[in-house]
Write an enzyme that holds these catalytic residues in place. Sequence first.
Site, PDB file in Angstrom:
ATOM      1  N   ASP A  50       0.832  -1.205   0.000  1.00 44.53           N
ATOM      2  CA  ASP A  50       0.000   0.000   0.000  1.00 44.53           C
ATOM      3  C   ASP A  50       0.866   1.254   0.000  1.00 44.53           C
ATOM      4  OD1 ASP A  50      -1.632   2.192   1.726  1.00 44.53           O
ATOM      5  OD2 ASP A  50      -2.998   0.932   0.567  1.00 44.53           O
ATOM      6  N   ARG A  51       0.538   2.159  -0.901  1.00 43.70           N
ATOM      7  CA  ARG A  51       1.335   3.366  -1.080  1.00 43.70           C
ATOM      8  C   ARG A  51       1.172   4.338   0.091  1.00 43.70           C
ATOM      9  NH1 ARG A  51      -0.518  -0.317  -3.796  1.00 43.70           N
ATOM     10  NH2 ARG A  51      -2.377   0.830  -4.372  1.00 43.70           N
ATOM     11  N   THR A  52      -0.069   4.588   0.470  1.00 39.43           N
ATOM     12  CA  THR A  52      -0.313   5.536   1.553  1.00 39.43           C
ATOM     13  C   THR A  52       0.274   5.049   2.872  1.00 39.43           C
ATOM     14  OG1 THR A  52      -2.288   6.537   0.575  1.00 39.43           O
ATOM     15  CG2 THR A  52      -2.110   6.609   2.971  1.00 39.43           C
ATOM     16  N   ASN A  87      -2.497   7.593  -8.478  1.00 40.77           N
ATOM     17  CA  ASN A  87      -2.049   8.955  -8.187  1.00 40.77           C
ATOM     18  C   ASN A  87      -0.996   8.975  -7.078  1.00 40.77           C
ATOM     19  OD1 ASN A  87      -3.911  11.342  -9.452  1.00 40.77           O
ATOM     20  ND2 ASN A  87      -5.106   9.481  -9.235  1.00 40.77           N
ATOM     21  N   THR A  88      -1.292   8.303  -5.977  1.00 42.05           N
ATOM     22  CA  THR A  88      -0.409   8.354  -4.809  1.00 42.05           C
ATOM     23  C   THR A  88       0.985   7.825  -5.132  1.00 42.05           C
ATOM     24  OG1 THR A  88      -2.352   8.035  -3.395  1.00 42.05           O
ATOM     25  CG2 THR A  88      -0.190   7.709  -2.379  1.00 42.05           C
ATOM     26  N   ALA A  89       1.057   6.805  -5.988  1.00 43.52           N
ATOM     27  CA  ALA A  89       2.344   6.221  -6.362  1.00 43.52           C
ATOM     28  C   ALA A  89       3.222   7.205  -7.134  1.00 43.52           C
ATOM     29  CB  ALA A  89       2.134   4.949  -7.180  1.00 43.52           C
TER      30      ALA A  89
END
Length: 237
Positions: A50-52, A87-89
């Site tokens: 998980d990126r976040t 987006n977060t990546a």
Amino acid sequence: MKKNKTVGVLGGLGPMATVYFYELVVEMTESAKDQDHVDMIVVNRASTPDRTAYIVGESEDSPLDYIVEDAKRLESIGVDFLVLTCNTAHYFHEKINNSVAIPLLNMIEETVDYAIKENHKKIGILATTGNIKTGLYQDMCEKKGVDYHVLDDENQEKIMKIIYEDVKAGKDADMDMFNEVISVLKENDCDCAILGCTELSLIKRNEGLSDDFFVDSSEVLAMNTIVKSGRKLKKRV
């Protein structure tokens, strides 16, 4: 054999958002036959951490090595450019881009550019907490000279609940909660909201949000993928 440009898709972040991106590219390409569509190779690495969770310090398991490995794999196959459907990546955009000799499109920059082209003056940012805390969209808005608004902690928690407990869990989004957040953006004079998480893009599709208030990052990435590949965008009615 004619050589067309082939896009490499760094997907699985999450899986349904990747499916939707592929669907958008197909639907938005002007075509009369199969051969008019974009050539794509998709890596759906759902096991990417998980990126976040990594970005906000809740996990030590970095997604970067997974994404870089997939980028290099796609490059070795012979794709002409890459897209990253999360987006977060894009927190890792520079490192991923530098790991290969082919370009990686920048979803964040393209989305802000599109909002500006559509004459939006103040952008409401809807994204994961990882995205917000690293300032991905805020920094890009400042770079492009456009005003923006970020949610307070209470409303940011609502967006995270919708993303993780609803959409990523395969459930319908809590639209009452979603609309509460949209009202907050409008009360703060935002004339658009960037859907800066691909799970939020799924809400736009599933709930039929046709309001011009929403700028969908997945749609923008799909449009730029089509153009970059040398194919034609379908004219909007």
